[in-house]
Design a protein around this motif. Structure first.
Motif, PDB file in Angstrom:
ATOM      1  N   UNK A 112      21.983 -32.796  -4.503  1.00 41.62           N
ATOM      2  CA  UNK A 112      23.243 -32.660  -3.774  1.00 41.62           C
ATOM      3  C   UNK A 112      23.126 -31.607  -2.678  1.00 41.62           C
ATOM      4  N   UNK A 113      22.380 -30.551  -2.966  1.00 43.25           N
ATOM      5  CA  UNK A 113      22.223 -29.506  -1.958  1.00 43.25           C
ATOM      6  C   UNK A 113      21.427 -30.017  -0.766  1.00 43.25           C
ATOM      7  N   UNK A 114      20.300 -30.690  -1.033  1.00 40.47           N
ATOM      8  CA  UNK A 114      19.480 -31.208   0.064  1.00 40.47           C
ATOM      9  C   UNK A 114      20.247 -32.263   0.852  1.00 40.47           C
ATOM     10  N   UNK A 115      21.032 -33.086   0.147  1.00 38.35           N
ATOM     11  CA  UNK A 115      21.841 -34.099   0.831  1.00 38.35           C
ATOM     12  C   UNK A 115      22.751 -33.458   1.873  1.00 38.35           C
ATOM     13  N   UNK A 116      23.381 -32.357   1.519  1.00 38.75           N
ATOM     14  CA  UNK A 116      24.314 -31.713   2.447  1.00 38.75           C
ATOM     15  C   UNK A 116      23.593 -30.910   3.525  1.00 38.75           C
ATOM     16  N   UNK A 118      20.427 -31.683   4.903  1.00 36.08           N
ATOM     17  CA  UNK A 118      19.567 -32.434   5.813  1.00 36.08           C
ATOM     18  C   UNK A 118      20.222 -32.577   7.185  1.00 36.08           C
ATOM     19  N   UNK A 119      19.488 -32.242   8.222  1.00 34.55           N
ATOM     20  CA  UNK A 119      20.004 -32.292   9.589  1.00 34.55           C
ATOM     21  C   UNK A 119      20.017 -33.734  10.087  1.00 34.55           C
ATOM     22  N   UNK A 120      21.182 -34.235  10.453  1.00 37.58           N
ATOM     23  CA  UNK A 120      21.330 -35.631  10.878  1.00 37.58           C
ATOM     24  C   UNK A 120      20.525 -35.930  12.135  1.00 37.58           C
ATOM     25  N   UNK A 121      20.481 -34.980  13.061  1.00 41.61           N
ATOM     26  CA  UNK A 121      19.734 -35.193  14.305  1.00 41.61           C
ATOM     27  C   UNK A 121      18.248 -35.341  14.033  1.00 41.61           C
ATOM     28  N   UNK A 122      17.710 -34.470  13.176  1.00 46.57           N
ATOM     29  CA  UNK A 122      16.293 -34.558  12.826  1.00 46.57           C
ATOM     30  C   UNK A 122      15.984 -35.858  12.085  1.00 46.57           C
ATOM     31  N   UNK A 123      16.901 -36.281  11.218  1.00 42.52           N
ATOM     32  CA  UNK A 123      16.716 -37.546  10.519  1.00 42.52           C
ATOM     33  C   UNK A 123      16.655 -38.715  11.504  1.00 42.52           C
ATOM     34  N   UNK A 124      17.558 -38.717  12.459  1.00 41.91           N
ATOM     35  CA  UNK A 124      17.582 -39.787  13.462  1.00 41.91           C
ATOM     36  C   UNK A 124      16.302 -39.787  14.285  1.00 41.91           C
ATOM     37  N   UNK A 125      15.816 -38.602  14.650  1.00 38.43           N
ATOM     38  CA  UNK A 125      14.570 -38.508  15.405  1.00 38.43           C
ATOM     39  C   UNK A 125      13.391 -39.024  14.585  1.00 38.43           C
ATOM     40  N   UNK A 126      13.362 -38.672  13.304  1.00 40.95           N
ATOM     41  CA  UNK A 126      12.284 -39.115  12.418  1.00 40.95           C
ATOM     42  C   UNK A 126      12.297 -40.634  12.270  1.00 40.95           C
ATOM     43  N   UNK A 245       9.556 -33.196  -6.309  1.00 40.39           N
ATOM     44  CA  UNK A 245       9.021 -34.529  -6.027  1.00 40.39           C
ATOM     45  C   UNK A 245      10.134 -35.574  -6.003  1.00 40.39           C
ATOM     46  N   UNK A 246      11.147 -35.409  -6.866  1.00 38.52           N
ATOM     47  CA  UNK A 246      12.246 -36.373  -6.892  1.00 38.52           C
ATOM     48  C   UNK A 246      13.031 -36.294  -5.591  1.00 38.52           C
ATOM     49  N   UNK A 247      13.315 -35.086  -5.148  1.00 34.51           N
ATOM     50  CA  UNK A 247      14.064 -34.897  -3.909  1.00 34.51           C
ATOM     51  C   UNK A 247      13.274 -35.415  -2.713  1.00 34.51           C
ATOM     52  N   UNK A 248      11.976 -35.133  -2.684  1.00 35.85           N
ATOM     53  CA  UNK A 248      11.135 -35.610  -1.590  1.00 35.85           C
ATOM     54  C   UNK A 248      11.109 -37.136  -1.544  1.00 35.85           C
ATOM     55  N   UNK A 250      13.445 -39.172  -2.579  1.00 27.58           N
ATOM     56  CA  UNK A 250      14.742 -39.650  -2.093  1.00 27.58           C
ATOM     57  C   UNK A 250      14.802 -39.558  -0.568  1.00 27.58           C
ATOM     58  N   UNK A 251      14.271 -38.478  -0.010  1.00 28.92           N
ATOM     59  CA  UNK A 251      14.249 -38.341   1.457  1.00 28.92           C
ATOM     60  C   UNK A 251      13.368 -39.432   2.073  1.00 28.92           C
ATOM     61  N   UNK A 252      12.239 -39.734   1.436  1.00 26.66           N
ATOM     62  CA  UNK A 252      11.392 -40.841   1.903  1.00 26.66           C
ATOM     63  C   UNK A 252      12.182 -42.146   1.877  1.00 26.66           C
ATOM     64  N   UNK A 253      12.969 -42.354   0.822  1.00 28.38           N
ATOM     65  CA  UNK A 253      13.804 -43.563   0.739  1.00 28.38           C
ATOM     66  C   UNK A 253      14.804 -43.624   1.890  1.00 28.38           C
TER      67      UNK A 253
END
Length: 289
Positions: A112-116, A118-126, A245-248, A250-253
């Motif tokens: 939940x912490x990582x979800x909140x 995570x930078x949306x702009x960086x995600x879009x760039x990635x 590893x679980x959080x990582x 989820x980010x890959x997903x």
């Protein structure tokens, strides 16, 4: 209501000696089963703590809440945002039930912490870089290596040429053969692994875009073009950082789903083709009579 959601469990612990004996039973149950309380009714908590429903209400009011619902609302907010909830320490006296609760609670809190965070702009760039890439390399060592293998699997299914490397020599050879338009996903629990810093620098020198899943304020986060911060609170004395590893993954997903959506209908058709091709490899499900 004077109790802050940011120190809720500390407040309960500090108030514990002043509570009535029956109220302390509620406090003990809440402290040991933190995540469960959010889903409980007052009758459930009363039964679990072996007290009456009025005792639960008195416990909540002793902490300066209006009642059980007010307490539960603040608890839910605390679980979702407070880092002290996410951190835990295993004790040799813990029962299976206790360390199960701690591990699940810590993992849910970190997600939940990582979800909140995570930078949306960086995600879009990635996602944009991955959707346009000609070749994808995934670099990671130790416990991060399986995350890279998972990423290779996810993006290979999207018809992207993907490979995972966990050997420093192979990473170096792969990095120097990258070209502009290629992408590297670098995964690190510390953001300080020297070999990974070396290979990602080589990749960027070759013109590739590097996406890093790592903690903020680390050499790797500061070096790459697109950092995706994964800041976790875990027991650093454990050999394996449990929820990293679980959080990582989820980010890959999230990245894989984003790329799928960006690539559009053609990729969806490709995924359906893959699914059909695997059908004959599975045993048919038994029909329920």
């Amino acid at each position: 209501m004077s109790t802050s959601k940011h120190d809720l469990f500390k407040t309960i612990a500090q108030a514990h000696p002043q509570l009535r004996k029956s109220e302390r039973k509620v406090a003990d149950y809440v402290l040991e089963h933190r995540a469960k309380i959010v889903q409980m009714r007052i009758v459930d908590l009363a039964a679990a703590a072996d007290v009456s429903e009025p005792t639960v209400v008195r416990f909540c009011r002793a902490l300066d809440f209006d009642g059980f619902q007010d307490f539960k609302l603040n608890l839910a907010q605390f679980v979702g945002t407070n880092t002290s909830y996410q951190q835990f320490r295993l004790d040799s006296r813990d029962s299976v039930e206790q360390f199960k609760e701690k591990i699940f609670d810590s993992t849910v809190g970190n997600l939940m912490r990582v979800k909140s965070d995570l930078d949306a702009t960086n995600l879009e760039q990635a996602i944009a870089a991955l959707a346009a890439c000609k070749r994808l390399d995934c670099y990671g060592f130790g416990a991060s290596a399986p995350i890279c293998s998972d990423a290779q699997h996810k993006f290979f299914r999207l018809n992207i040429s993907a490979a995972a490397y966990s050997d420093p020599h192979l990473q170096t050879m792969a990095a120097v053969t990258l070209k502009p338009g290629d992408v590297v996903i670098a995964v690190s629990q510390t953001g300080r692994t020297k070999d990974l810093l070396h290979t990602t620098e080589l990749a960027m020198d070759a013109g590739a875009t590097v996406i890093a899943l790592c903690p903020s304020n680390t050499p790797l986060a500061e070096q790459v073009q697109i950092p995706l911060y994964i800041d976790l609170d875990e027991d650093k004395e454990l050999n394996t950082l449990m929820s990293s590893r679980i959080t990582q993954m989820v980010v890959i997903d999230v990245l894989a789903v984003g790329v799928t959506m960006k690539l559009g209908e053609e990729t969806m058709i490709h995924l359906k083709t893959i699914k059909r091709s695997l059908k004959n490899l599975r045993t048919p499900a038994k029909r329920i009579k």
